[in-house]
Design an enzyme around this catalytic site. Structure first.
Site, mmCIF file in Angstrom:
data_model
loop_
_atom_site.group_PDB
_atom_site.id
_atom_site.type_symbol
_atom_site.label_atom_id
_atom_site.label_comp_id
_atom_site.label_asym_id
_atom_site.label_seq_id
_atom_site.Cartn_x
_atom_site.Cartn_y
_atom_site.Cartn_z
ATOM 1 N N LYS A 78 0.857 -1.197 0.000
ATOM 2 C CA LYS A 78 0.000 0.000 0.000
ATOM 3 C C LYS A 78 0.889 1.242 0.000
ATOM 4 C CE LYS A 78 -4.046 -2.040 2.084
ATOM 5 N NZ LYS A 78 -3.590 -3.377 1.658
ATOM 6 N N ASP A 112 -1.648 -2.143 -4.147
ATOM 7 C CA ASP A 112 -3.060 -2.222 -3.737
ATOM 8 C C ASP A 112 -3.727 -0.860 -3.915
ATOM 9 O OD1 ASP A 112 -2.726 -4.848 -2.900
ATOM 10 O OD2 ASP A 112 -2.598 -4.357 -0.773
ATOM 11 N N MET A 113 -5.048 -0.861 -3.977
ATOM 12 C CA MET A 113 -5.766 0.411 -4.055
ATOM 13 C C MET A 113 -6.398 0.716 -2.706
ATOM 14 S SD MET A 113 -6.191 2.933 -5.989
ATOM 15 C CE MET A 113 -5.919 2.525 -7.715
ATOM 16 N N GLN A 141 -11.136 -0.884 -8.345
ATOM 17 C CA GLN A 141 -12.291 -1.242 -7.506
ATOM 18 C C GLN A 141 -13.588 -1.019 -8.296
ATOM 19 O OE1 GLN A 141 -10.843 1.830 -5.090
ATOM 20 N NE2 GLN A 141 -10.203 0.546 -3.385
ATOM 21 N N ARG A 162 -5.587 -5.961 -11.032
ATOM 22 C CA ARG A 162 -6.384 -6.855 -10.184
ATOM 23 C C ARG A 162 -7.734 -6.156 -10.016
ATOM 24 N NH1 ARG A 162 -4.519 -6.489 -4.447
ATOM 25 N NH2 ARG A 162 -3.020 -8.164 -4.816
ATOM 26 N N LYS A 165 -13.976 -5.647 -5.692
ATOM 27 C CA LYS A 165 -15.187 -4.815 -5.550
ATOM 28 C C LYS A 165 -14.863 -3.507 -4.841
ATOM 29 C CE LYS A 165 -18.551 -8.559 -5.557
ATOM 30 N NZ LYS A 165 -19.721 -9.152 -4.898
ATOM 31 N N THR A 204 -12.073 -12.065 -6.100
ATOM 32 C CA THR A 204 -13.394 -12.087 -5.460
ATOM 33 C C THR A 204 -13.652 -13.455 -4.839
ATOM 34 O OG1 THR A 204 -15.770 -11.756 -5.855
ATOM 35 C CG2 THR A 204 -14.532 -12.777 -7.641
ATOM 36 N N ARG A 266 -11.484 -4.377 8.196
ATOM 37 C CA ARG A 266 -12.137 -4.382 6.869
ATOM 38 C C ARG A 266 -12.744 -5.755 6.585
ATOM 39 N NH1 ARG A 266 -7.854 -0.905 5.507
ATOM 40 N NH2 ARG A 266 -6.561 -2.540 4.612
ATOM 41 N N ARG A 267 -12.049 -6.814 7.004
ATOM 42 C CA ARG A 267 -12.577 -8.175 6.773
ATOM 43 C C ARG A 267 -13.839 -8.406 7.602
ATOM 44 N NH1 ARG A 267 -8.890 -7.211 3.799
ATOM 45 N NH2 ARG A 267 -10.718 -6.512 2.703
HETATM 46 C C1 LIG Z 1 -6.801 -10.861 -3.595
HETATM 47 C C2 LIG Z 1 -7.610 -9.692 -3.144
HETATM 48 C C3 LIG Z 1 -7.015 -8.449 -3.082
HETATM 49 C C4 LIG Z 1 -7.759 -7.323 -2.710
HETATM 50 N N1 LIG Z 1 -7.195 -6.083 -2.790
HETATM 51 C C5 LIG Z 1 -7.948 -4.998 -2.524
HETATM 52 C C6 LIG Z 1 -7.445 -3.675 -2.724
HETATM 53 O O1 LIG Z 1 -6.306 -3.457 -3.141
HETATM 54 N N2 LIG Z 1 -8.274 -2.633 -2.439
HETATM 55 C C7 LIG Z 1 -9.558 -2.820 -1.996
HETATM 56 O O2 LIG Z 1 -10.272 -1.827 -1.784
HETATM 57 N N3 LIG Z 1 -10.033 -4.060 -1.781
HETATM 58 C C8 LIG Z 1 -9.278 -5.140 -2.030
HETATM 59 N N4 LIG Z 1 -9.806 -6.396 -1.841
HETATM 60 C C9 LIG Z 1 -11.081 -6.565 -1.079
HETATM 61 C C10 LIG Z 1 -12.290 -6.481 -1.978
HETATM 62 O O3 LIG Z 1 -12.437 -5.169 -2.464
HETATM 63 C C11 LIG Z 1 -13.565 -6.882 -1.213
HETATM 64 O O4 LIG Z 1 -13.762 -6.042 -0.131
HETATM 65 C C12 LIG Z 1 -13.576 -8.313 -0.718
HETATM 66 O O5 LIG Z 1 -12.916 -9.174 -1.600
HETATM 67 C C13 LIG Z 1 -15.026 -8.828 -0.570
HETATM 68 O O6 LIG Z 1 -15.673 -8.776 -1.807
HETATM 69 P P1 LIG Z 1 -16.090 -10.080 -2.658
HETATM 70 O O7 LIG Z 1 -15.693 -9.838 -4.078
HETATM 71 O O8 LIG Z 1 -15.541 -11.292 -2.061
HETATM 72 O O9 LIG Z 1 -17.676 -10.053 -2.685
HETATM 73 P P2 LIG Z 1 -18.773 -9.950 -1.537
HETATM 74 O O10 LIG Z 1 -20.065 -9.773 -2.254
HETATM 75 O O11 LIG Z 1 -18.387 -8.968 -0.500
HETATM 76 O O12 LIG Z 1 -18.716 -11.402 -0.886
HETATM 77 C C14 LIG Z 1 -19.076 -12.578 -1.592
HETATM 78 C C15 LIG Z 1 -18.981 -13.765 -0.650
HETATM 79 O O13 LIG Z 1 -17.617 -13.965 -0.278
HETATM 80 C C16 LIG Z 1 -17.504 -14.349 1.076
HETATM 81 N N5 LIG Z 1 -16.773 -13.271 1.797
HETATM 82 C C17 LIG Z 1 -16.452 -12.040 1.333
HETATM 83 N N6 LIG Z 1 -15.748 -11.341 2.253
HETATM 84 C C18 LIG Z 1 -15.631 -12.155 3.309
HETATM 85 C C19 LIG Z 1 -15.007 -12.023 4.591
HETATM 86 N N7 LIG Z 1 -14.366 -10.922 4.938
HETATM 87 N N8 LIG Z 1 -15.096 -13.069 5.435
HETATM 88 C C20 LIG Z 1 -15.741 -14.212 5.100
HETATM 89 N N9 LIG Z 1 -16.341 -14.387 3.906
HETATM 90 C C21 LIG Z 1 -16.294 -13.394 3.035
HETATM 91 C C22 LIG Z 1 -18.900 -14.519 1.586
HETATM 92 O O14 LIG Z 1 -19.263 -15.856 1.363
HETATM 93 C C23 LIG Z 1 -19.702 -13.594 0.680
HETATM 94 O O15 LIG Z 1 -21.037 -13.958 0.593
HETATM 95 C C24 LIG Z 1 -9.105 -7.501 -2.278
HETATM 96 C C25 LIG Z 1 -9.704 -8.757 -2.336
HETATM 97 C C26 LIG Z 1 -8.991 -9.852 -2.774
HETATM 98 C C27 LIG Z 1 -9.674 -11.169 -2.864
#
Ligand SMILES: Cc1cc2nc3c(=O)[nH]c(=O)nc-3n(C[C@H](O)[C@H](O)[C@H](O)COP(=O)(O)OP(=O)(O)OC[C@H]3O[C@@H](n4cnc5c(N)ncnc54)[C@H](O)[C@@H]3O)c2cc1C
Length: 285
Positions: A78, A112-113, A141, A162, A165, A204, A266-267
């Site tokens: 970051k 990362d963003m 994003q 990458r 969402k 995702t 955030r998680r």
């Molecule tokens: C490899 C990677 C790198 C990333 N880098 C960035 C970045 O640089 N900047 C940024 O803003 N975001 C980043 N993110 C985070 C991303 O933006 C989302 O906040 C996160 O991935 C949740 O979105 P989703 O696509 O899984 O969909 P969602 O609709 O949020 O989730 C879909 C399903 O995934 C599962 N899930 C999702 N999140 C969780 C969790 N925390 N705990 C348990 N289960 C979960 C659940 O089953 C949920 O129903 C990254 C994500 C990944 C996978």
């Protein structure tokens, strides 16, 4: 929170451990499952250039350890950990050292963003660096309205993206407030990346997004070696195994280090059920 023993035990759900050795051990185990890794040394928004230089040194050591150990991994970072809030030039110099090093060892640096205050600054810095060394890429994003234009710009320059969402709380002025619009945009942007992107990463855990990607790749006859899926360490292991079993490439984002609190929060915010999981474990202690 970061120094409490109990809290630290809970953090292991999403974090590989405190040390580089912990991260390498987790990376090795993940590689054995046929999954590659990106290592993230936790930290953001440093308040001195000395801390930024320290972060750079940790990353240089991480890259060297990856290279020596033969683990299939690269790094994610970051910019606010590298001093972006303090000096754009110092941040640029810090990250450039890592990108140059990555180029030498045939590796890669993913920037990362962070929140939308940093989108333009991040893209400017990444495009500058990429003009010198192509071992750097970034993240877009799907929740931001501007993302289509940004992807078109990055595709034109051959910069790896990458797609995620988006993890920050953004106002409706800059980001789609409704999940269904974010998801719709995600699918559109995924198509743009599969058609014209440079080895895109589809990051995702959403099965609908994953299925849409598989269907589009099959329809356009895009080989499974032309893109990769990415997920976060500790989330949806069932889905991870399924993807690998079906012959798709998968990389896990593996954070390590002591500064796990903002990442962890955030998680938790992404999935309220995680809070109940934490509470249940706290009560068990
Ligand atoms: C490899 C990677 C790198 C990333 N880098 C960035 C970045 O640089 N900047 C940024 O803003 N975001 C980043 N993110 C985070 C991303 O933006 C989302 O906040 C996160 O991935 C949740 O979105 P989703 O696509 O899984 O969909 P969602 O609709 O949020 O989730 C879909 C399903 O995934 C599962 N899930 C999702 N999140 C969780 C969790 N925390 N705990 C348990 N289960 C979960 C659940 O089953 C949920 O129903 C990254 C994500 C990944 C996978």
């Amino acid at each position: 929170m970061e120094t409490s023993r109990t809290a630290e035990r809970l953090s292991t759900r999403f974090v590989a451990g405190e040390t580089l050795e912990d991260a390498l051990a987790v990376g090795r185990r993940i590689n054995e499952e046929g999954i590659t890794v990106t290592l993230d040394h936790l930290g953001e928004s440093v308040t001195s250039l000395a801390e930024a230089a320290e972060a750079r040194d940790v990353y240089l050591r991480t890259q060297a350890a990856i290279c020596q150990s033969g683990i299939q991994a690269n790094v994610s970072l970051k910019l606010t950990q590298f001093g972006l809030d303090l000096s754009r030039d110092a941040c640029h110099d810090n990250v450039e050292q890592l990108v140059r090093h990555a180029a030498e060892i045939q590796s890669f640096v993913r920037v990362d963003m962070e929140s939308s205050d940093y989108t333009q600054k991040t893209l400017d810095l990444v495009t500058d660096l990429h003009a010198q060394h192509d071992a750097v890429g970034t993240v877009i994003q799907a929740y931001l309205y501007r993302s289509r234009d940004d992807i078109e710009m990055l595709n034109e320059r051959g910069i790896r993206v990458r797609l995620c969402k988006g993890a920050y709380l953004e106002p409706p002025r800059v980001a789609f407030p409704k999940k269904q619009d974010v998801d719709g945009n995600y699918v559109e942007l995924m198509k743009l990346l599969l058609d014209k992107g440079q080895y895109p990463a589809i990051a995702t855990h959403d099965e609908k997004m994953i299925e849409a990607t598989m269907a589009y790749a099959a329809e356009r006859k895009i080989g499974r070696d032309r893109f990769e899926f990415q997920m976060l360490y500790g989330i949806r292991r069932d889905l991870q195994r399924k993807l690998v079993g079906q012959g798709y490439r998968l990389r896990l984002y593996v954070p390590f280090g002591k500064a796990w609190y903002p990442y962890y929060m955030r998680r938790l915010a992404e999935r309220p059920a995680n809070v109940f999981f934490i509470l249940r474990n706290l009560l068990r202690q």
